[in-house]
Design a protein around this motif. Structure first.
Motif, PDB file in Angstrom:
ATOM      1  N   LEU A   3       0.836  -1.189   0.000  1.00  0.00           N
ATOM      2  CA  LEU A   3       0.000   0.000   0.000  1.00  0.00           C
ATOM      3  C   LEU A   3       0.878   1.250   0.000  1.00  0.00           C
ATOM      4  CD1 LEU A   3      -2.686  -0.972   2.660  1.00  0.00           C
ATOM      5  CD2 LEU A   3      -2.992  -0.911   0.186  1.00  0.00           C
ATOM      6  N   PRO A   4       0.363   2.378  -0.495  1.00  0.00           N
ATOM      7  CA  PRO A   4       1.121   3.626  -0.387  1.00  0.00           C
ATOM      8  C   PRO A   4       1.463   3.918   1.076  1.00  0.00           C
ATOM      9  CG  PRO A   4      -0.778   3.899  -1.828  1.00  0.00           C
ATOM     10  CD  PRO A   4      -0.926   2.562  -1.191  1.00  0.00           C
ATOM     11  N   ASN A   5       2.624   4.492   1.302  1.00  0.00           N
ATOM     12  CA  ASN A   5       3.018   4.852   2.657  1.00  0.00           C
ATOM     13  C   ASN A   5       2.196   6.031   3.156  1.00  0.00           C
ATOM     14  OD1 ASN A   5       5.094   2.907   2.858  1.00  0.00           O
ATOM     15  ND2 ASN A   5       6.498   4.249   1.746  1.00  0.00           N
ATOM     16  N   PRO A   6       1.894   6.063   4.458  1.00  0.00           N
ATOM     17  CA  PRO A   6       1.214   7.239   5.014  1.00  0.00           C
ATOM     18  C   PRO A   6       2.057   8.489   4.826  1.00  0.00           C
ATOM     19  CG  PRO A   6       1.216   5.405   6.581  1.00  0.00           C
ATOM     20  CD  PRO A   6       2.147   5.025   5.471  1.00  0.00           C
ATOM     21  N   THR A   7       1.402   9.601   4.542  1.00  0.00           N
ATOM     22  CA  THR A   7       2.094  10.882   4.413  1.00  0.00           C
ATOM     23  C   THR A   7       1.361  11.931   5.251  1.00  0.00           C
ATOM     24  OG1 THR A   7       0.815  11.658   2.503  1.00  0.00           O
ATOM     25  CG2 THR A   7       2.763  10.301   2.046  1.00  0.00           C
ATOM     26  N   GLU A   8       2.011  13.057   5.457  1.00  0.00           N
ATOM     27  CA  GLU A   8       1.420  14.112   6.295  1.00  0.00           C
ATOM     28  C   GLU A   8       0.097  14.605   5.729  1.00  0.00           C
ATOM     29  OE1 GLU A   8       2.450  18.622   7.973  1.00  0.00           O
ATOM     30  OE2 GLU A   8       3.908  17.519   6.745  1.00  0.00           O
ATOM     31  N   HIS A   9       0.041  14.818   4.444  1.00  0.00           N
ATOM     32  CA  HIS A   9      -1.166  15.374   3.833  1.00  0.00           C
ATOM     33  C   HIS A   9      -2.036  14.315   3.153  1.00  0.00           C
ATOM     34  CE1 HIS A   9       0.296  19.379   4.658  1.00  0.00           C
ATOM     35  NE2 HIS A   9       1.437  19.098   4.044  1.00  0.00           N
ATOM     36  N   GLY A  10      -1.513  13.120   3.015  1.00  0.00           N
ATOM     37  CA  GLY A  10      -2.269  12.064   2.364  1.00  0.00           C
ATOM     38  C   GLY A  10      -3.406  11.561   3.246  1.00  0.00           C
ATOM     39  N   ARG A  11      -4.470  11.135   2.599  1.00  0.00           N
ATOM     40  CA  ARG A  11      -5.627  10.606   3.319  1.00  0.00           C
ATOM     41  C   ARG A  11      -6.115   9.324   2.654  1.00  0.00           C
ATOM     42  NH1 ARG A  11      -3.861  13.741   6.243  1.00  0.00           N
ATOM     43  NH2 ARG A  11      -4.842  15.453   7.396  1.00  0.00           N
ATOM     44  N   ALA A  12      -6.538   8.397   3.494  1.00  0.00           N
ATOM     45  CA  ALA A  12      -7.253   7.218   3.035  1.00  0.00           C
ATOM     46  C   ALA A  12      -8.742   7.475   3.252  1.00  0.00           C
ATOM     47  CB  ALA A  12      -6.804   5.983   3.813  1.00  0.00           C
ATOM     48  N   VAL A  13      -9.524   7.302   2.208  1.00  0.00           N
ATOM     49  CA  VAL A  13     -10.960   7.557   2.273  1.00  0.00           C
ATOM     50  C   VAL A  13     -11.695   6.231   2.442  1.00  0.00           C
ATOM     51  CG1 VAL A  13     -12.967   8.469   1.043  1.00  0.00           C
ATOM     52  CG2 VAL A  13     -10.738   9.588   0.809  1.00  0.00           C
ATOM     53  N   VAL A  14     -12.619   6.194   3.392  1.00  0.00           N
ATOM     54  CA  VAL A  14     -13.453   5.007   3.581  1.00  0.00           C
ATOM     55  C   VAL A  14     -14.904   5.445   3.568  1.00  0.00           C
ATOM     56  CG1 VAL A  14     -14.018   3.036   5.047  1.00  0.00           C
ATOM     57  CG2 VAL A  14     -11.664   3.923   5.008  1.00  0.00           C
TER      58      VAL A  14
END
Length: 267
Positions: A3-14
């Motif tokens: 999976l993409p690595n978590p980032t400061e501005h990144g979000r996972a949408v559920v």
């Protein structure tokens, strides 16, 4: 592959994050360090979940109380997601109806098409350009083994899941080699805990306990498969059986058999 690595501005949408598989997906993603955008109609449940996930894992969890079955309501979310750094999208929200479609509420059937199919299409197209440009992203689409065959007395649901099943697998082929993963989750009956017999629904009474799968197991299996860019993950004996039947059994035989079971679900 992962999976993409978590980032400061990144979000996972559920989507559909207020209960069931959606809540379990949100919890699993938070445990893996991903900050979230939680989407469902029931804002109070999302607020409580966001607080729990922040307290347990230190992630940011934004809440979007949106009825995804309403085009005007979801338009704002679609526009927002197109401008955000969305690393993972879990298209999970969905509803089902049972019984002869001619006897059901046309408005609710239309809302089911909007939620199960059109909203999935809208949200995916909103986040896809950014993922492709970054050469990184992951999209989980919750379809169903019900989308592999015609199911009388579950007509609208089966048709919408046929759309998302095909959409997911077609999109995956288009994106091969560009760094964006697409996985179809096709679960059978899923629940968090066994219900009190006095409060059990007709579905709980008709489906034996050994055929149900746990939401936490389903969420972990789905995200692990997404990380491996697996085409389809099918947890549970019933969903596996329906997948095989839908692909290899004559529809003239399977449709009446499955339809008779779903007729019971409609009362």
């Amino acid at each position: 592959m992962s999976l993409p690595n978590p980032t400061e501005h990144g979000r996972a949408v559920v989507t559909g994050a207020s209960s069931g598989i959606g809540e379990a997906l949100a919890a699993e993603l938070a445990a893996r360090g991903h900050s979230l955008i939680l989407v469902a109609r029931r804002g109070e449940l999302l607020d409580a979940l966001a607080q729990r996930l922040h307290a347990a894992h230190g992630v940011t969890a934004e809440v979007r109380a949106v009825d995804l079955s309403a085009r005007d309501a979801r338009a704002g979310l679609v526009a927002e997601l197109a401008e955000r750094e969305i690393t993972i999208l879990c298209n999970n929200a969905g509803i089902a109806t049972f019984g002869p479609v001619a006897d059901l509420d046309p408005g609710y059937e239309r809302a089911q098409v909007e939620l199960n199919a059109v909203a999935v299409h809208d949200l995916t197209l909103a986040v896809l350009p950014g993922m492709v440009a970054r050469k990184s992203g992951a999209i989980l689409i919750v379809g169903s083994a019900a989308g592999n065959m015609p199911i009388p007395n579950n007509t609208t649901y089966a048709a919408t899941k046929a759309f998302v099943n095909s959409f997911s697998e077609s999109l995956r082929s288009e994106l091969k080699g560009c760094g964006v993963h697409v996985t179809l989750l096709a679960p059978g009956p899923v629940r968090t805990t066994a219900p009190d017999p006095a409060e059990a629904s007709i579905v709980d009474r008709l489906v034996p306990d050994f055929l149900w799968v746990d939401t936490e197991y389903t969420a972990k299996a789905a995200l692990d498969a997404l990380g491996r860019n697996k085409m389809r993950v099918v947890p549970g004996l019933l969903s596996k059986g329906m997948s095989v039947a839908g692909q290899y059994s004559p529809r003239a035989i399977t449709a009446p058999i499955v339809g008779s079971f779903y007729k019971k679900l409609g009362g």
